[in-house]
Design a protein around this motif. Structure first.
Motif, PDB file in Angstrom:
ATOM      1  N   PHE A  34       0.861  -1.196   0.000  1.00 44.00           N
ATOM      2  CA  PHE A  34       0.000   0.000   0.000  1.00 44.00           C
ATOM      3  C   PHE A  34       0.890   1.237   0.000  1.00 44.00           C
ATOM      4  CE2 PHE A  34      -2.629  -3.311   1.854  1.00 44.00           C
ATOM      5  CZ  PHE A  34      -3.885  -3.067   1.313  1.00 44.00           C
ATOM      6  N   HIS A  35       0.617   2.146  -0.928  1.00 46.78           N
ATOM      7  CA  HIS A  35       1.395   3.384  -0.981  1.00 46.78           C
ATOM      8  C   HIS A  35       0.779   4.436  -0.076  1.00 46.78           C
ATOM      9  CE1 HIS A  35       3.891   2.670  -4.753  1.00 46.78           C
ATOM     10  NE2 HIS A  35       3.334   1.525  -4.441  1.00 46.78           N
ATOM     11  N   ALA A  36       1.651   5.180   0.618  1.00 47.43           N
ATOM     12  CA  ALA A  36       1.165   6.276   1.472  1.00 47.43           C
ATOM     13  C   ALA A  36       1.904   7.549   1.081  1.00 47.43           C
ATOM     14  CB  ALA A  36       1.383   5.933   2.937  1.00 47.43           C
ATOM     15  N   GLY A  37       3.198   7.638   1.443  1.00 44.61           N
ATOM     16  CA  GLY A  37       3.975   8.827   1.108  1.00 44.61           C
ATOM     17  C   GLY A  37       4.839   8.579  -0.109  1.00 44.61           C
ATOM     18  N   THR A  38       4.204   8.404  -1.283  1.00 43.17           N
ATOM     19  CA  THR A  38       4.983   8.222  -2.508  1.00 43.17           C
ATOM     20  C   THR A  38       4.503   9.190  -3.582  1.00 43.17           C
ATOM     21  OG1 THR A  38       3.514   6.558  -3.470  1.00 43.17           O
ATOM     22  CG2 THR A  38       5.305   5.745  -2.080  1.00 43.17           C
ATOM     23  N   ALA A  39       5.348   9.416  -4.558  1.00 46.00           N
ATOM     24  CA  ALA A  39       4.976  10.258  -5.695  1.00 46.00           C
ATOM     25  C   ALA A  39       5.646   9.672  -6.933  1.00 46.00           C
ATOM     26  CB  ALA A  39       5.433  11.694  -5.462  1.00 46.00           C
ATOM     27  N   PHE A  40       5.191  10.117  -8.097  1.00 49.48           N
ATOM     28  CA  PHE A  40       5.753   9.646  -9.353  1.00 49.48           C
ATOM     29  C   PHE A  40       6.556  10.789  -9.947  1.00 49.48           C
ATOM     30  CE2 PHE A  40       5.113   7.486 -13.560  1.00 49.48           C
ATOM     31  CZ  PHE A  40       5.678   6.285 -13.145  1.00 49.48           C
ATOM     32  N   LYS A  41       7.844  10.521 -10.201  1.00 47.30           N
ATOM     33  CA  LYS A  41       8.683  11.617 -10.697  1.00 47.30           C
ATOM     34  C   LYS A  41       9.671  11.078 -11.729  1.00 47.30           C
ATOM     35  CE  LYS A  41      11.771  15.144  -8.963  1.00 47.30           C
ATOM     36  NZ  LYS A  41      12.826  15.238  -7.948  1.00 47.30           N
ATOM     37  N   ASP A  42       9.706  11.664 -12.889  1.00 46.20           N
ATOM     38  CA  ASP A  42      10.603  11.269 -13.981  1.00 46.20           C
ATOM     39  C   ASP A  42      10.571   9.763 -14.222  1.00 46.20           C
ATOM     40  OD1 ASP A  42      11.321  13.948 -13.985  1.00 46.20           O
ATOM     41  OD2 ASP A  42      13.034  13.615 -12.650  1.00 46.20           O
ATOM     42  N   GLY A  43       9.406   9.176 -14.195  1.00 47.55           N
ATOM     43  CA  GLY A  43       9.295   7.751 -14.471  1.00 47.55           C
ATOM     44  C   GLY A  43       9.642   6.840 -13.303  1.00 47.55           C
ATOM     45  N   HIS A  44       9.916   7.422 -12.128  1.00 43.27           N
ATOM     46  CA  HIS A  44      10.239   6.608 -10.950  1.00 43.27           C
ATOM     47  C   HIS A  44       9.249   6.871  -9.828  1.00 43.27           C
ATOM     48  CE1 HIS A  44      14.117   5.466 -12.553  1.00 43.27           C
ATOM     49  NE2 HIS A  44      14.385   6.737 -12.797  1.00 43.27           N
ATOM     50  N   VAL A  45       9.047   5.842  -9.004  1.00 41.19           N
ATOM     51  CA  VAL A  45       8.302   6.070  -7.767  1.00 41.19           C
ATOM     52  C   VAL A  45       9.301   6.551  -6.722  1.00 41.19           C
ATOM     53  CG1 VAL A  45       6.844   5.046  -5.981  1.00 41.19           C
ATOM     54  CG2 VAL A  45       6.622   4.282  -8.359  1.00 41.19           C
ATOM     55  N   VAL A  46       9.013   7.703  -6.122  1.00 37.01           N
ATOM     56  CA  VAL A  46       9.932   8.290  -5.131  1.00 37.01           C
ATOM     57  C   VAL A  46       9.200   8.500  -3.808  1.00 37.01           C
ATOM     58  CG1 VAL A  46      11.279   9.479  -6.923  1.00 37.01           C
ATOM     59  CG2 VAL A  46       9.412  10.694  -5.772  1.00 37.01           C
ATOM     60  N   THR A  47       9.971   8.677  -2.739  1.00 34.58           N
ATOM     61  CA  THR A  47       9.361   8.930  -1.431  1.00 34.58           C
ATOM     62  C   THR A  47       8.871  10.375  -1.385  1.00 34.58           C
ATOM     63  OG1 THR A  47      11.411   9.686  -0.377  1.00 34.58           O
ATOM     64  CG2 THR A  47      10.979   7.318  -0.350  1.00 34.58           C
ATOM     65  N   SER A  48       7.754  10.584  -0.693  1.00 37.55           N
ATOM     66  CA  SER A  48       7.232  11.961  -0.582  1.00 37.55           C
ATOM     67  C   SER A  48       6.569  12.215   0.764  1.00 37.55           C
ATOM     68  CB  SER A  48       6.237  12.249  -1.696  1.00 37.55           C
ATOM     69  OG  SER A  48       5.033  11.562  -1.446  1.00 37.55           O
ATOM     70  N   GLY A  49       6.841  11.342   1.753  1.00 38.20           N
ATOM     71  CA  GLY A  49       6.232  11.532   3.065  1.00 38.20           C
ATOM     72  C   GLY A  49       7.020  10.780   4.121  1.00 38.20           C
ATOM     73  N   GLY A  50       6.563  10.842   5.361  1.00 38.47           N
ATOM     74  CA  GLY A  50       7.248  10.185   6.472  1.00 38.47           C
ATOM     75  C   GLY A  50       7.020   8.686   6.446  1.00 38.47           C
ATOM     76  N   ARG A  51       5.742   8.316   6.502  1.00 39.23           N
ATOM     77  CA  ARG A  51       5.431   6.896   6.353  1.00 39.23           C
ATOM     78  C   ARG A  51       5.175   6.669   4.865  1.00 39.23           C
ATOM     79  NH1 ARG A  51       0.881   5.344  10.209  1.00 39.23           N
ATOM     80  NH2 ARG A  51       0.065   7.382   9.639  1.00 39.23           N
ATOM     81  N   VAL A  52       6.003   5.841   4.262  1.00 36.64           N
ATOM     82  CA  VAL A  52       6.056   5.764   2.792  1.00 36.64           C
ATOM     83  C   VAL A  52       5.198   4.617   2.251  1.00 36.64           C
ATOM     84  CG1 VAL A  52       7.606   5.454   0.825  1.00 36.64           C
ATOM     85  CG2 VAL A  52       8.332   6.849   2.780  1.00 36.64           C
ATOM     86  N   LEU A  53       5.385   3.418   2.807  1.00 37.17           N
ATOM     87  CA  LEU A  53       4.686   2.226   2.303  1.00 37.17           C
ATOM     88  C   LEU A  53       4.142   1.397   3.469  1.00 37.17           C
ATOM     89  CD1 LEU A  53       7.458   0.966  -0.170  1.00 37.17           C
ATOM     90  CD2 LEU A  53       5.376   2.185  -0.841  1.00 37.17           C
TER      91      LEU A  53
END
Ligand code: AMP
Ligand code: GLY
Length: 368
Positions: A305-324
């Protein structure tokens, strides 16, 4: 309107307490989540404590204050340990457990005088410290019928062995062996149903998920708090075990058609391990590229389950404290733990952090 959305499900507490459900209803759109007035069970601790007191729902003894002088005087009068809570929303950080008087005085200073949480600290609740083990009990309600979800237990502290500061939750398991069928009945009869009836009686009919954070101790069950939404990360293992159609359940709740509904649960156990950004719940980095998601997500009986993630330049990147929330099913808690950690080990990014002991409390209880 363009997408013709049949049902909107609200996740976080902030839009609910601001009245998103009321706005949708005014616009004739179906929404799953309590109204602004009903969301006050989470939005104001003084409100929910007052309601529990008036309707005899078991909770810690407390008093509320809007004057820091009176709050300080009260702390001097009663003996620690005690708990100081900002009245309003504080993203889970407004609760301070105080082992000594000076800690309580400092908490009052931070919350009420320095306004660490802004207007949320205009009032505080000061309550007795309860001993025991925590469990989360979630139910779906249409305002009349209360349908329990499978109980879960959360690990709130950041470090193994429940050490360190509290977080939003670092991992969960369901079922919770602590929550016996008898205890479940008690929680339904003494907490969940009376709460929904109380809200109706108060002219704030409650529709949505009712989440009770419970302390199970020597003196029985007591409510620590109510939330007006699904819990994170309690919901991940609960969803893995649900065998019925979630959409049908939530639609029935939104339309007031829950009477007679009973949910089917898998006998399997589910464990969710939260992968967080290093530094959380303090400062942490964002933007690290996450690898291994496909391998982990492709494992049987595993869901990432994704929580703090984002999509950037074709990659899934972290974007929060609790990530997955890496969640696995197993025949028994041991197998679920092992599978969840096998999946976790496939996933990596720079600075990833997770607890290594999620579920072990349940395992100990079962072998004891
Ligand atoms: P709350 O947001 O009120 O649930 O508080 C967050 C966490 O603080 C809870 O999950 C408990 O771990 C702890 N806590 C809150 N109230 C008490 C209490 N009266 N006694 C012991 N621990 C508490
Ligand atoms: N895991 C606790 C919460 O969602 O508030």
């Amino acid at each position: 309107m363009k997408e013709r959305i049949d049902l909107t499900v609200v996740g976080p507490e902030v839009p609910l307490t601001l009245g998103i459900a009321d706005e949708f209803e005014r616009a004739g759109l179906r929404i799953f989540g309590p109204s602004r007035l009903a969301s006050e069970i989470e939005g104001s601790k003084a409100f929910s404590k007052g309601l529990m007191a008036r309707y005899n729902i078991p909770t810690a003894r407390y008093r509320e204050f809007s004057d820091p002088l009176e709050a300080r005087a009260y702390v001097k009068e009663i003996a620690p340990p005690l708990v100081v809570k900002a009245d309003g929303l504080a993203a889970g950080k407004g609760v301070v457990i105080c082992a000594a008087e000076d800690e309580a005085l400092e908490a009052i200073e931070n919350i009420m005088v320095k306004k660490a949480f802004g207007p949320s600290g205009a009032r505080v609740v000061i309550e007795e410290f309860l001993e025991g083990e925590e469990a989360s009990f979630l139910a779906v309600t249409d305002g009349k019928t209360v349908v329990p979800l499978a109980p879960a237990q959360d690990h709130k502290a950041i470090y193994d062995g429940d050490m360190g500061p509290n977080t939003g939750g670092m991992g969960t398991y369901s079922p919770a062996p602590l929550m016996t069928p008898e205890l479940e009945r008690e929680v339904m009869e003494r907490v969940m149903k009376p709460m929904v009836e109380a809200m109706e009686a108060e002219g704030r009919p409650y529709r949505g998920v009712l989440y009770a954070g419970l302390m199970i101790g020597g003196v029985g069950v007591k409510v620590l708090e109510f939330n007006c939404r699904f819990g994170d990360p309690e919901t991940q293992p609960i969803m893995m075990r649900l065998e019925d159609d979630l959409f049908d359940l939530l639609m029935r709740a939104a339309e007031g058609r829950l009477a007679g509904v009973r949910l089917k649960w898998s006998d399997k156990h589910a464990v969710c391990v939260v992968m967080a950004a290093g530094g959380y719940p303090g400062d942490y980095a964002r933007g690290s590229v996450i690898s291994g998601l496909d391998e982990a997500g492709g494992m049987e009986d595993v869901m990432v389950f994704h929580a703090g993630t984002a999509f950037k330049d074709g990659h899934v990147v972290t974007s929060g404290g609790r990530v997955l929330g890496v969640t696995a099913l197993g025949n028994g808690i041991k197998e679920a733990i092992e599978r969840a950690y096998r999946a976790v080990e496939l996933i990596s990014w720079e600075g990833a952090y997770y607890r290594k002991d999620i579920g072990y409390k349940a395992l100990r209880r079962l072998v004891r």
